[in-house]
Design an enzyme around this catalytic site. Structure first.
Site, PDB file in Angstrom:
ATOM      1  CB  CYS A  76       6.431 -16.758   0.640  1.00 26.25           C
ATOM      2  SG  CYS A  76       8.139 -16.506   0.125  1.00 26.25           S
ATOM      3  CG  HIS A 133       7.968 -11.068   0.723  1.00 27.82           C
ATOM      4  ND1 HIS A 133       7.027 -11.711   1.507  1.00 27.82           N
ATOM      5  CD2 HIS A 133       8.511 -12.037  -0.066  1.00 27.82           C
ATOM      6  CE1 HIS A 133       7.002 -13.002   1.192  1.00 27.82           C
ATOM      7  NE2 HIS A 133       7.906 -13.219   0.252  1.00 27.82           N
TER       8      HIS A 133
END
Lengths: 368, 368
Positions: free
Chosen positions: B79, B317
């Site tokens: 991430c 995301h």
């Protein structure tokens, strides 16, 4: 920009592993640390280069050795992943950002063919020709048509590199092949036979790049310097242009020309590749690569040894490892540590070349 | 080292795409080029940040815009991939290697949960607790036990960020949620309900980092400078340590402290994450994050707005995009271009924070 040195390199033997890949990658790192005489805690940043080892694979490798908070970045550039990692590590040290950077390349390969990943949607794609053996076979056919290159000349690349691999304890295969064995192995994609394709190998290799002040501390060996590095992306259809332009950038940076190169590790995923790269790297004129292999110029005993490690053909081609394994070989050769496969005449300048799917190429030039 | 500026940023709307991801990533690049007033041929190098878009995905993106031979490097750090790309682009410009570097982050997400990828083989693993919702739920339970944090306080993060997303045309969701809706949505991993998890979104964002001489040429806008950047790897089990140490490195580099931050984009993959990060980033004392959200400090109208973009909860995301999308938001906010979601009082300093599986964290500090 500061000078950048290879303080240590390390590998594990290529082959087919049962261990988790991060264990073997950690072993390669430890071998490189030992070779460098550097403590793990001194390493300030790491690049983990791999193609398909999953999310945060580099962080898993580093976890095996010990978490010190260092910056770990996973880099992927297809078959040029390892050399791309070396490129970025070079600039980290050259710019003064860090003094000691580790690059670890590793791959546990899946079975099956790799597609060329050109991103294109063409008839060739639909006909199944855009897999790697198909791509290289088309290039081979064209080279035969243009320049009269023969299947025997291509097969000779495999014979040479398998012979070289016999003397490399890290190579996947230690087995000599005859020209007949290569030519008469199963046809994969005309004119390329099975024994002209690199095997499916797992492997891991690591290199530690340092600044001059680190390199000169407690070092009784030749200092090995990275003097040129280039990574470029061009059209996948113009391979000669891609390699030539990338190499020219690296030659210019290193202030050397092809005539100054004493040995090289080039991307011989398929035998025709090595021949094409002789030409694109400026080792000979266009169309003259067949002659080069025929005359033994690129043998270990020749005037310009190519892939004394055994290359991708015999050492193996774990994708993310390859660029680093090439660096290991050049460093050992320049130090004179390559034993039975040591090239002659005290080589001063070596070159590595990798080429990846998607149109990416990397060339490094290393000197002592 | 030279000063480094964000000359342009660009995004595409997050959502679920039918187009190939490289098309949308190319659009984000073109938006950033337009915003920067920079011609594609001037771009000297590119980082393509993504987690699971396959081999040489960055080369495919660049091919959509035009092949100029530039160095393209694919970077993966879970991430934190996008922010890791920003970090490396920063040093490429700071060191003088390049004047103009593009970073493009993109992801087309698969369905299903993402495992925590700790590399560990534990009973937690075997029991299925080491998936992301499980990891965050355990952290939430511990925080409730230690500090009396309540499910309502966590849910309020989702309410705030979904409200913010309503004003962001690039956000996946433009829908306000009530506290009751969030709390009474399906339980995923106690105490975290479905509407406290970020959605599954595709997306692409790009940023162009340049040297001072480029930034000052033909620019009538505020100059936006990257003044601190850090990427670190630590144990995944010590999240506070990981974020705190990474942030401290970035604060030190930028010569600012948490008290100087006017707005932030933090990693709110799950609501508890945003609360934990308030504390780890030094926005409040340990255990005080529930109070911060209760008091509205981190609302757009508050004294320290957090994730005015809508954050991961509402903007979405797409893994490799997130760090770049955060940079886009901070740049727009510092320029005063964020319209209905513009934070008050002419903000001067913004912070981005991403945290990735495998124990990787990145913090950037941006000022005008």
């Amino acid at each position: 920009m500061r000078d950048v040195y290879f303080q240590g390199v390390g590998m594990v033997k290529c082959g087919r592993f049962n261990e988790r890949i991060e264990i073997n990658a950690a072993r390669a790192c430890i071998n490189a640390l030992k070779d460098a005489g550097i403590n793990w805690r001194e390493v300030q940043a790491a690049y983990a280069t791999h193609v398909m080892q999953g999310v945060s694979a580099g962080q898993k490798v580093v976890s095996q050795i010990g978490l010190t908070g260092l910056n770990v970045t996973n880099v992927e550039n297809a078959c040029a992943s390892g050399s791309t990692g070396i490129h970025h590590a070079y600039y980290d040290v050259a710019s003064g950002k860090y003094d000691i950077v580790l690059v670890v390349g590793f791959e546990k390969m899946q079975k099956g063919v790799i597609d060329s990943n050109s991103g294109e949607r063409s008839y060739e794609d639909k006909m199944g020709m855009r897999i790697m053996p198909g791509e290289y076979a088309m290039k081979a056919q064209r080279h035969m048509y243009e320049y009269g290159t023969t299947p025997e000349q291509m097969a000779r690349v495999s014979v040479k590199n398998h012979k070289n691999g016999c003397y490399n304890p890290y190579a996947h295969y230690q087995k000599e092949l005859t020209l007949e064995e290569v030519l008469h192995s199963r046809m994969i994609s005309d004119p390329l036979t099975l024994l002209q394709a690199c095997p499916t190998s797992d492997g891991a290799a690591a290199a530690i790049l340092v600044s001059e002040n680190v390199a000169k501390k407690n070092n009784n060996r030749d200092l090995i310097k990275l003097i040129g590095t280039s990574v470029q992306t061009e059209s996948v259809f113009e391979e000669e242009d891609l390699t030539t332009r990338t190499a020219n950038t690296a030659y210019e940076m290193a202030n050397v020309g092809p005539e100054d190169i004493n040995l090289a590790e080039v991307h011989d995923a398929f035998t025709i590749g090595e021949l094409l790269h002789y030409e694109a790297l400026g080792f000979c004129e266009l169309g003259e690569s067949g002659r080069l292999i025929d005359e033994g110029v690129t043998e270990i005993s020749g005037s310009l040894p190519v892939s004394p490690s055994g290359g991708l053909q015999s050492r193996g081609h774990p994708l993310g490892m390859t660029g680093i394994a090439q660096v290991c070989e050049i460093v050992w050769q320049l130090r004179g540590e390559s034993k039975q496969r040591q090239v002659r005449n005290n080589p001063k300048v070596g070159l590595t070349h990798t080429q990846g799917a998607g149109g990416v190429c990397s060339v490094s030039i290393i000197s002592k």
